[in-house]
Design an enzyme around this catalytic site. Structure first.
Site, PDB file in Angstrom:
ATOM      1  N   ALA A   1       0.821  -1.208   0.000  1.00 43.27           N
ATOM      2  CA  ALA A   1       0.000   0.000   0.000  1.00 43.27           C
ATOM      3  C   ALA A   1       0.856   1.259   0.000  1.00 43.27           C
ATOM      4  CB  ALA A   1      -0.928  -0.001   1.220  1.00 43.27           C
TER       5      ALA A   1
ATOM      6  N   ASP B   1      10.949  -3.196  -9.434  1.00 45.18           N
ATOM      7  CA  ASP B   1      11.769  -4.005  -8.546  1.00 45.18           C
ATOM      8  C   ASP B   1      12.887  -3.094  -8.086  1.00 45.18           C
ATOM      9  OD1 ASP B   1      12.052  -6.699  -7.391  1.00 45.18           O
ATOM     10  OD2 ASP B   1      14.024  -6.627  -8.311  1.00 45.18           O
ATOM     11  N   SER B   2      13.047  -3.005  -6.796  1.00 41.07           N
ATOM     12  CA  SER B   2      13.986  -2.028  -6.272  1.00 41.07           C
ATOM     13  C   SER B   2      14.702  -2.576  -5.057  1.00 41.07           C
ATOM     14  CB  SER B   2      13.256  -0.729  -5.919  1.00 41.07           C
ATOM     15  OG  SER B   2      12.219  -0.975  -4.984  1.00 41.07           O
TER      16      SER B   2
ATOM     17  N   GLY C   1      11.233   0.293   4.300  1.00 42.13           N
ATOM     18  CA  GLY C   1      12.404  -0.445   3.826  1.00 42.13           C
ATOM     19  C   GLY C   1      13.697   0.071   4.445  1.00 42.13           C
TER      20      GLY C   1
ATOM     21  N   HIS D   1      14.936   7.104  -6.383  1.00 40.28           N
ATOM     22  CA  HIS D   1      15.185   6.165  -7.473  1.00 40.28           C
ATOM     23  C   HIS D   1      13.892   5.790  -8.184  1.00 40.28           C
ATOM     24  CE1 HIS D   1      14.091   4.109  -3.842  1.00 40.28           C
ATOM     25  NE2 HIS D   1      14.135   2.890  -4.361  1.00 40.28           N
ATOM     26  N   ARG D   2      12.801   5.677  -7.415  1.00 39.71           N
ATOM     27  CA  ARG D   2      11.517   5.321  -8.014  1.00 39.71           C
ATOM     28  C   ARG D   2      11.009   6.457  -8.896  1.00 39.71           C
ATOM     29  NH1 ARG D   2       9.745   3.192  -3.668  1.00 39.71           N
ATOM     30  NH2 ARG D   2      10.459   1.090  -4.211  1.00 39.71           N
TER      31      ARG D   2
END
Length: 215
Positions: free
Chosen positions: A13, A70-71, A165, A192-193
């Site tokens: 979420a 994907d990170s 994270g 980065h996203r």
């Protein structure tokens, strides 16, 4: 305004909220919806491969064009690890706390000048073929993947209450705060996203029939 639905191939979420903030200004005609289908096995050997695996699965399950990312964090002194294993670095619990604790333990004796790291994100778009996809005149099947990198270093202890994270132990280059001490708006400008999905945005417009999406 024509609205085109796009599914985010994630059960997270926090990530859905973040990507709505990122993509909203870039593509106002996109309605980003969550995904509650089965999770595929992420057996790719790179961020790009895993992002495409997830987007393909969501597109196939929903019939909608799908995006996925994907990170993870890549630490120089660890040869780029945790990398694609970032989400499960601390063991099968897949706990943020366990992941961070193990990473900090591994870097205990590493001097500050050698704690360089980057957040890396691969952003993928998969448009399903045929008429099953909820497109407004889209061109059919298509796959695109872009990469975004946010350089910085690993701190010695967590700081900040925002983000998720590895955010509390990642200090972006040029910042005195951790990523978890940045506001959502500040992080959205740098992350980065954001970099990966900003690079992907033109392809989203093109693959989904750019003439139907507002500028």
């Amino acid at each position: 305004m024509t609205v085109t639905r796009l599914v985010l191939a994630s059960h997270n979420a926090h990530k859905l909220e973040e990507l709505r903030r990122i993509l909203g200004p870039l593509i106002p005609g996109i309605e980003l919806v969550g995904y509650n289908g089965p999770e595929p096995v992420e057996n790719g050997l790179s961020f790009e491969e895993n992002a495409l695996i997830k987007a393909r699965a969501a597109a196939a399950h929903t019939g909608l064009p799908a995006i996925a990312d994907d990170s993870g964090i890549a630490v120089d002194v660890l040869g780029g690890c945790p990398g694609i294993f970032s989400a499960r670095w601390g063991g099968p619990s897949r706990s943020d706390t366990a992941n961070v604790d193990l990473l900090l333990w591994q870097l205990t004796d590493v001097a500050d000048e050698h704690r360089a790291a980057s957040f890396v994100c691969a952003a993928a778009l998969v448009v399903p073929p045929g008429e099953g996809a909820d497109l407004t005149g889209g061109p059919g099947a298509g796959e695109v993947c872009e990469l975004g990198v946010w350089p910085g270093r690993v701190l010695r202890q967590p700081a900040g209450e925002h983000g998720f994270g590895y955010d509390p132990v990642f200090q972006p280059q040029g910042e005195q705060r951790s990523a978890a001490e940045l506001t959502g708006a500040e992080k959205d400008l740098l992350s980065h996203r954001t970099r990966a999905f900003s690079a992907l945005a033109p392809s989203i417009r093109s693959q989904l029939g750019g003439e139907h999406l507002p500028s």
